[in-house]
Design an enzyme around this catalytic site. Structure first.
Site, mmCIF file in Angstrom:
data_model
loop_
_atom_site.group_PDB
_atom_site.id
_atom_site.type_symbol
_atom_site.label_atom_id
_atom_site.label_comp_id
_atom_site.label_asym_id
_atom_site.label_seq_id
_atom_site.Cartn_x
_atom_site.Cartn_y
_atom_site.Cartn_z
ATOM 1 N N ASN A 156 63.931 24.024 30.369
ATOM 2 C CA ASN A 156 63.190 25.045 30.586
ATOM 3 C C ASN A 156 61.982 25.496 29.442
ATOM 4 O O ASN A 156 60.942 25.612 29.656
ATOM 5 C CB ASN A 156 64.029 26.540 30.593
ATOM 6 C CG ASN A 156 64.636 26.803 31.885
ATOM 7 O OD1 ASN A 156 64.421 26.075 32.881
ATOM 8 N ND2 ASN A 156 65.647 27.568 31.854
ATOM 9 N N ASP B 99 70.118 28.661 39.426
ATOM 10 C CA ASP B 99 69.422 29.955 39.547
ATOM 11 C C ASP B 99 70.165 30.750 40.828
ATOM 12 O O ASP B 99 70.344 31.979 40.744
ATOM 13 C CB ASP B 99 68.139 29.739 39.764
ATOM 14 C CG ASP B 99 67.155 29.018 38.733
ATOM 15 O OD1 ASP B 99 67.687 27.596 38.983
ATOM 16 O OD2 ASP B 99 66.515 29.576 38.107
ATOM 17 N N ASP C 111 63.558 29.888 38.652
ATOM 18 C CA ASP C 111 63.042 28.674 39.450
ATOM 19 C C ASP C 111 64.187 27.941 40.459
ATOM 20 O O ASP C 111 64.462 26.943 40.302
ATOM 21 C CB ASP C 111 62.561 27.472 38.585
ATOM 22 C CG ASP C 111 63.353 27.102 37.471
ATOM 23 O OD1 ASP C 111 63.286 26.026 37.182
ATOM 24 O OD2 ASP C 111 64.363 27.838 37.350
ATOM 25 N N GLU D 168 65.715 21.388 25.801
ATOM 26 C CA GLU D 168 66.229 21.827 27.046
ATOM 27 C C GLU D 168 65.201 22.103 28.075
ATOM 28 O O GLU D 168 63.859 22.205 27.582
ATOM 29 C CB GLU D 168 66.953 23.005 26.684
ATOM 30 C CG GLU D 168 67.699 23.775 27.901
ATOM 31 C CD GLU D 168 66.386 24.647 28.675
ATOM 32 O OE1 GLU D 168 65.727 25.153 28.073
ATOM 33 O OE2 GLU D 168 66.777 24.775 29.914
ATOM 34 N N HIS E 188 74.176 27.028 34.194
ATOM 35 C CA HIS E 188 73.468 27.468 33.053
ATOM 36 C C HIS E 188 73.084 28.935 33.296
ATOM 37 O O HIS E 188 73.395 29.949 32.548
ATOM 38 C CB HIS E 188 72.271 26.577 32.681
ATOM 39 C CG HIS E 188 72.875 25.199 32.601
ATOM 40 N ND1 HIS E 188 73.149 24.811 31.254
ATOM 41 C CD2 HIS E 188 72.641 24.004 33.213
ATOM 42 C CE1 HIS E 188 73.527 23.474 31.334
ATOM 43 N NE2 HIS E 188 73.259 23.021 32.435
ATOM 44 N N ASN F 182 68.685 18.444 27.025
ATOM 45 C CA ASN F 182 69.360 17.885 28.124
ATOM 46 C C ASN F 182 68.145 17.080 29.014
ATOM 47 O O ASN F 182 68.634 16.031 29.142
ATOM 48 C CB ASN F 182 69.914 19.101 29.298
ATOM 49 C CG ASN F 182 68.936 19.940 29.325
ATOM 50 O OD1 ASN F 182 67.877 20.069 29.089
ATOM 51 N ND2 ASN F 182 69.299 20.856 30.684
HETATM 52 O O1 RIB Z 1 68.486 23.262 31.078
HETATM 53 C C1 RIB Z 1 69.085 24.082 32.340
HETATM 54 C C2 RIB Z 1 67.940 24.765 32.827
HETATM 55 O O2 RIB Z 1 66.868 24.094 33.418
HETATM 56 C C3 RIB Z 1 68.330 25.725 34.311
HETATM 57 O O3 RIB Z 1 67.486 27.152 34.086
HETATM 58 C C4 RIB Z 1 68.103 25.072 35.186
HETATM 59 O O4 RIB Z 1 67.883 25.997 36.601
HETATM 60 C C5 RIB Z 1 66.881 24.345 34.783
HETATM 61 O O5 RIB Z 1 65.690 25.025 35.291
HETATM 62 CA CA CA Z 2 66.657 27.694 36.228
#
Ligand code: RIB
Ligand code: CA
Length: 308
Positions: free
Chosen positions: A166, A14, A9, A164, A234, A158
């Protein structure tokens, strides 16, 4: 040569992950890129992937758009982090070529069907496309050589204290993926938060010509770069894992994704005490940060020679 299909994404990190893959043509054979709505809306993640394909000289790698949103949830986006376009204030040349026909889920299923046991699936965005592929054709779990994700965490989130991004963006998809029967290689925040672009790392990126025109402003938009810390790239960890899994320590675990909690939706509840259960994940618990950056910057340096 490892065959790889990246679902993403884009998204600043990315983009840096795709750059790492683009610079690893001697080790990785990128058979496709699929896009999903995540950091920004699907039209933007797809436009960014198309622009990156040409900027990074990724040749004829097909780019196929997939799911615009989560299976059941209202949209969650990260424009505050990645900017309104998804690539911060980086403006890449407009791509000449458009996306492939069809849907990412069909591309994933048919590509894995065509080469059973050969292709590693890498997912660095919400897992909507992967979950739909599993639902459409459960045998993708056997056909995939491996599934490596950037996502989750066994400590904290996060986007909120529990989850998190995703995983939070599509908890039901994440639950389907973790329950599908394969062993998910989970590179979570626990290790990716140490992959930060410090000022010393940024200085290694500055001399990289055209590639630096992407890397440096993208990193600077993504977070405050200093001697002590900086933005964590990440998603690049997922590609680095393919290139050198020895950079990571990984531990078997049973991971369940919370989908009902009012405050914990998207949390990857990770139990390292497996007992007589079967592990459904191999969870990264440490990263050799120096080794990571030597690999990443070394790969970017080789790519930079190609890009000029
Ligand atoms: O938490 C980090 C992830 O969320 C990474 O893939 C960043 O691109 C966001 O998509
Ligand atoms: Ca990502």
């Amino acid at each position: 040569m490892k065959k790889v299909l990246i679902d993403c994404d884009p998204g600043i990190d990315d983009a840096l992950a795709l750059a790492l893959a683009a610079g690893s043509t001697g080790s990785l054979d990128l058979v496709g890129v699929t896009t999903v709505g995540g950091n920004v809306d699907l039209p933007l993640t797809t436009a960014n992937a198309l622009a990156l394909r040409e900027f990074l000289q990724m040749g004829d790698v097909p780019v196929t758009p997939g799911s615009a949103g989560a299976l059941m949830r209202r949209t969650v986006r990260a424009t505050a982090v990645h900017g309104l376009t998804g690539l911060g204030d980086v403006v890449l040349p407009a791509p000449v070529r458009g996306p492939s026909e069809g849907h990412a889920v069909d591309f994933i299923v048919e590509t894995l069907r065509s080469a059973p046991g050969e292709i590693t699936l890498v997912a660095v965005g919400p897992l909507t496309n992967i979950a739909l592929a599993v639902r459409r054709e459960p045998r993708v779990v056997e056909w995939a050589r491996d599934l490596v994700i950037m996502g989750g965490s066994y400590t904290r989130g996060n986007h909120n204290p529990a989850a998190e991004f995703n995983m939070l963006a599509d908890p039901e998809a994440a639950a389907i993926v973790f329950e599908a029967g394969w062993t998910v290689k989970m590179l979570g925040l626990d290790v990716t938060l140490s992959a930060v672009v410090t000022s010393a790392v940024l200085e290694r990126m500055r001399p990289l010509g055209r590639l630096a025109d992407l890397l440096v402003p993208a990193a600077q938009f993504y977070g405050v770069v200093s001697a002590e810390g900086g933005p964590a790239i990440h998603d690049a960890c997922a590609v680095a894992y393919l290139l050198d899994p020895g950079l990571f320590t990984c531990v078997p675990a049973v991971v369940n994704v919370e989908t009902a909690g009012q405050y914990t939706r998207g949390m990857t509840v990770t139990d390292f005490r497996i007992g007589d259960r079967e592990a459904n994940a191999l969870v990264a618990t440490s990263l050799d940060v120096k080794g990571f950056w030597d690999l990443v910057v070394g790969t970017y340096e080789r790519l930079a020679v190609r890009l000029g």
